[in-house]
Design a protein around this motif. Structure first.
Motif, PDB file in Angstrom:
ATOM      1  N   VAL A 105     -68.050 -70.137 -78.399  1.00  0.00           N
ATOM      2  CA  VAL A 105     -67.862 -69.090 -79.249  1.00  0.00           C
ATOM      3  C   VAL A 105     -66.329 -68.908 -80.055  1.00  0.00           C
ATOM      4  N   GLY A 106     -65.643 -70.041 -79.599  1.00  0.00           N
ATOM      5  CA  GLY A 106     -64.105 -69.638 -80.131  1.00  0.00           C
ATOM      6  C   GLY A 106     -63.300 -71.212 -79.847  1.00  0.00           C
ATOM      7  N   ILE A 107     -62.082 -71.180 -80.519  1.00  0.00           N
ATOM      8  CA  ILE A 107     -61.466 -72.389 -80.211  1.00  0.00           C
ATOM      9  C   ILE A 107     -60.308 -71.759 -79.710  1.00  0.00           C
ATOM     10  N   GLY A 108     -59.843 -72.560 -78.356  1.00  0.00           N
ATOM     11  CA  GLY A 108     -58.637 -72.238 -77.529  1.00  0.00           C
ATOM     12  C   GLY A 108     -59.150 -72.790 -76.060  1.00  0.00           C
ATOM     13  N   GLU A 109     -58.015 -72.637 -75.203  1.00  0.00           N
ATOM     14  CA  GLU A 109     -56.839 -71.774 -75.472  1.00  0.00           C
ATOM     15  C   GLU A 109     -55.845 -72.811 -76.094  1.00  0.00           C
ATOM     16  N   ARG A 135     -51.196 -76.151 -85.265  1.00  0.00           N
ATOM     17  CA  ARG A 135     -51.642 -76.147 -86.442  1.00  0.00           C
ATOM     18  C   ARG A 135     -52.988 -76.898 -86.820  1.00  0.00           C
ATOM     19  N   GLN A 136     -53.018 -78.025 -86.140  1.00  0.00           N
ATOM     20  CA  GLN A 136     -54.266 -78.864 -86.194  1.00  0.00           C
ATOM     21  C   GLN A 136     -55.625 -78.069 -85.725  1.00  0.00           C
ATOM     22  N   GLN A 137     -55.141 -77.193 -84.625  1.00  0.00           N
ATOM     23  CA  GLN A 137     -56.406 -76.303 -83.995  1.00  0.00           C
ATOM     24  C   GLN A 137     -56.783 -75.098 -84.682  1.00  0.00           C
ATOM     25  N   LEU A 138     -55.630 -74.500 -85.363  1.00  0.00           N
ATOM     26  CA  LEU A 138     -56.070 -73.316 -86.332  1.00  0.00           C
ATOM     27  C   LEU A 138     -56.699 -73.815 -87.711  1.00  0.00           C
ATOM     28  N   ARG A 139     -56.396 -75.048 -88.036  1.00  0.00           N
ATOM     29  CA  ARG A 139     -57.274 -75.692 -89.215  1.00  0.00           C
ATOM     30  C   ARG A 139     -58.772 -76.143 -88.629  1.00  0.00           C
ATOM     31  N   PHE A 140     -58.834 -76.624 -87.397  1.00  0.00           N
ATOM     32  CA  PHE A 140     -60.034 -76.690 -86.806  1.00  0.00           C
ATOM     33  C   PHE A 140     -61.140 -75.754 -86.703  1.00  0.00           C
ATOM     34  N   ALA A 141     -60.477 -74.435 -86.548  1.00  0.00           N
ATOM     35  CA  ALA A 141     -61.129 -72.969 -86.231  1.00  0.00           C
ATOM     36  C   ALA A 141     -61.703 -72.674 -87.557  1.00  0.00           C
ATOM     37  N   THR A 142     -60.844 -72.960 -88.582  1.00  0.00           N
ATOM     38  CA  THR A 142     -61.203 -72.568 -89.966  1.00  0.00           C
ATOM     39  C   THR A 142     -62.290 -73.516 -90.305  1.00  0.00           C
ATOM     40  N   ARG A 143     -62.206 -74.743 -90.191  1.00  0.00           N
ATOM     41  CA  ARG A 143     -63.249 -75.777 -90.781  1.00  0.00           C
ATOM     42  C   ARG A 143     -64.593 -75.424 -90.077  1.00  0.00           C
ATOM     43  N   PHE A 144     -64.608 -74.823 -88.789  1.00  0.00           N
ATOM     44  CA  PHE A 144     -65.890 -74.506 -88.123  1.00  0.00           C
ATOM     45  C   PHE A 144     -66.184 -73.092 -87.972  1.00  0.00           C
ATOM     46  N   ASN A 145     -65.167 -72.130 -88.961  1.00  0.00           N
ATOM     47  CA  ASN A 145     -65.453 -71.000 -88.803  1.00  0.00           C
ATOM     48  C   ASN A 145     -65.606 -70.159 -87.393  1.00  0.00           C
ATOM     49  N   PRO A 147     -63.347 -67.832 -84.308  1.00  0.00           N
ATOM     50  CA  PRO A 147     -62.132 -67.299 -83.851  1.00  0.00           C
ATOM     51  C   PRO A 147     -61.401 -67.916 -83.014  1.00  0.00           C
ATOM     52  N   VAL A 148     -60.073 -67.841 -82.746  1.00  0.00           N
ATOM     53  CA  VAL A 148     -59.254 -68.640 -82.032  1.00  0.00           C
ATOM     54  C   VAL A 148     -58.682 -67.735 -80.852  1.00  0.00           C
ATOM     55  N   VAL A 149     -58.448 -68.475 -79.796  1.00  0.00           N
ATOM     56  CA  VAL A 149     -57.902 -67.884 -78.460  1.00  0.00           C
ATOM     57  C   VAL A 149     -56.247 -68.324 -78.276  1.00  0.00           C
ATOM     58  N   ILE A 150     -55.433 -67.547 -78.395  1.00  0.00           N
ATOM     59  CA  ILE A 150     -53.981 -68.114 -78.541  1.00  0.00           C
ATOM     60  C   ILE A 150     -53.278 -67.859 -77.128  1.00  0.00           C
ATOM     61  N   HIS A 151     -52.335 -69.021 -76.819  1.00  0.00           N
ATOM     62  CA  HIS A 151     -51.509 -68.802 -75.763  1.00  0.00           C
ATOM     63  C   HIS A 151     -50.318 -68.995 -76.170  1.00  0.00           C
ATOM     64  N   GLY A 184     -58.651 -63.676 -84.281  1.00  0.00           N
ATOM     65  CA  GLY A 184     -58.665 -64.327 -82.929  1.00  0.00           C
ATOM     66  C   GLY A 184     -57.808 -63.410 -82.130  1.00  0.00           C
ATOM     67  N   VAL A 185     -57.514 -63.812 -80.926  1.00  0.00           N
ATOM     68  CA  VAL A 185     -56.879 -62.788 -79.895  1.00  0.00           C
ATOM     69  C   VAL A 185     -55.827 -63.591 -79.346  1.00  0.00           C
ATOM     70  N   ILE A 186     -54.651 -62.647 -78.978  1.00  0.00           N
ATOM     71  CA  ILE A 186     -53.499 -63.202 -78.296  1.00  0.00           C
ATOM     72  C   ILE A 186     -53.887 -63.026 -76.759  1.00  0.00           C
ATOM     73  N   HIS A 187     -54.060 -64.119 -76.184  1.00  0.00           N
ATOM     74  CA  HIS A 187     -54.574 -63.975 -74.711  1.00  0.00           C
ATOM     75  C   HIS A 187     -53.217 -63.687 -73.799  1.00  0.00           C
ATOM     76  N   SER A 188     -53.734 -63.151 -72.674  1.00  0.00           N
ATOM     77  CA  SER A 188     -52.751 -62.456 -71.751  1.00  0.00           C
ATOM     78  C   SER A 188     -51.206 -62.090 -72.596  1.00  0.00           C
ATOM     79  N   PHE A 189     -51.435 -60.867 -73.153  1.00  0.00           N
ATOM     80  CA  PHE A 189     -50.291 -60.453 -74.231  1.00  0.00           C
ATOM     81  C   PHE A 189     -49.578 -60.035 -73.155  1.00  0.00           C
ATOM     82  N   THR A 190     -48.111 -60.560 -73.319  1.00  0.00           N
ATOM     83  CA  THR A 190     -46.935 -59.833 -72.513  1.00  0.00           C
ATOM     84  C   THR A 190     -45.744 -59.524 -73.657  1.00  0.00           C
TER      85      THR A 190
END
Ligand SMILES: [Zn+2]
Length: 287
Positions: A105-109, A135-145, A147-151, A184-190
């Motif tokens: 369901v998503g690309i990450g983390e 950057r490579q993974q942001l593009r990968f998420a775009t390619r496969f449509n 959302p991203v899970v960001i650390h 996407g989401v910023i995981h464990s936001f601090t």
């Protein structure tokens, strides 16, 4: 059916090998939906396999920034010693074989982690490597449509807001190319309330861990950030909330995190569960 979603866990890690059936049965008893998150190719593959064998459990796949360089450190909660080699590039062809599974369901983390720089490495080179793989993974998420899970984490040489600034620059760049339609989401936001607002401007959610139960800065931010921008997660086996600090964390503790948010905002637990679950369903397309 689930009434709250632990949007970021690692229940497929070796930390749970001894008693995974009991952990999952406690999770089900509390009607908790679950996303289990990959951190490199091996743990992404096992996340997909785990999700395919369990109802109401989904997976994400990606390469964690801490695995891009060799730190000479093996986290035994996460991986077996013979699988501990770093991945200095995101191997798109390999991950493309995993992304087609319906439970993904998503690309990450993935993202930026400036907190652990290998000894003797030039800091600018290190940061550029981190940005390249993100950057490579942001593009990968775009390619496969997806959302991203960001650390995103800063360190001694670059403060947290520095890492967040770099991360937002990369996200904005990808959106400007017409990508990241599902955001996407910023995981464990601090970060600060200001950081959360800037992420909201990019259409990003933030996700709250057990850190909210013991860090005043996160508690202060949570009071101000609207529930509509928020999800909840345990990041188990890590980051156990009070009163379980220092112990292995597990998905049922997501309820304590939702309760802490409810207390800080002076609203009912059910309200936090309902809105964060709606956010999770919408972002990840859970049904
Ligand atoms: Zn995690």
């Amino acid at each position: 059916m689930f009434s709250v979603v632990d949007t970021h866990s690692h229940v497929h890690f070796p930390a749970f090998d001894a008693d995974i059936d009991a952990v999952i049965s406690r999770t089900r008893d509390r009607q908790i939906g679950l996303i289990t998150v990959g951190t490199k190719f091996t743990t992404s593959k096992s996340a997909v396999e785990f999700a395919e064998n369990h109802e109401d459990i989904w997976a994400t796949i990606g390469l964690y920034p801490g695995h891009v360089h060799d730190h000479g450190f093996i986290d035994e909660n996460e991986e077996l010693t013979d699988e501990a080699a770093p991945e200095c590039e995101f191997d798109e062809a390999k991950y493309a074989m995993l992304v087609v599974h319906t439970k993904v369901v998503g690309i990450g983390e993935f993202g930026l982690d400036y907190s652990r720089i290998p000894e003797g490495m030039d800091i600018e080179t290190f940061k550029e490597d981190q940005r390249k793989v993100a950057r490579q993974q942001l593009r990968f998420a775009t390619r496969f449509n997806k959302p991203v899970v960001i650390h995103c984490r800063g360190g001694k040489t670059a403060d947290v807001s520095g890492a967040n600034d770099d991360m937002r620059m990369l996200i904005a760049e990808e959106i400007a190319r017409g990508g990241l339609k599902r955001r996407g989401v910023i995981h464990s936001f601090t970060g600060t309330v200001e950081d959360a607002k800037k992420y909201a401007d990019l259409g990003f959610l933030i996700s709250i861990t057990g850190i909210v139960t013991f860090a005043k800065s996160v508690a202060d931010a949570v009071r101000e950030i609207p529930l509509e921008q928020m999800m909840v997660e345990t990041d188990c086996p890590y980051l156990a909330p009070v009163p379980h600090r220092g112990k292995r964390n597990e998905p049922v503790n997501v309820i304590s995190i939702a309760q802490a948010i409810a207390d800080l905002k002076g609203i009912a637990l059910e309200e936090v569960a309902r809105v964060t679950t709606e956010n999770a369903k919408k972002l990840f397309g859970l049904s």
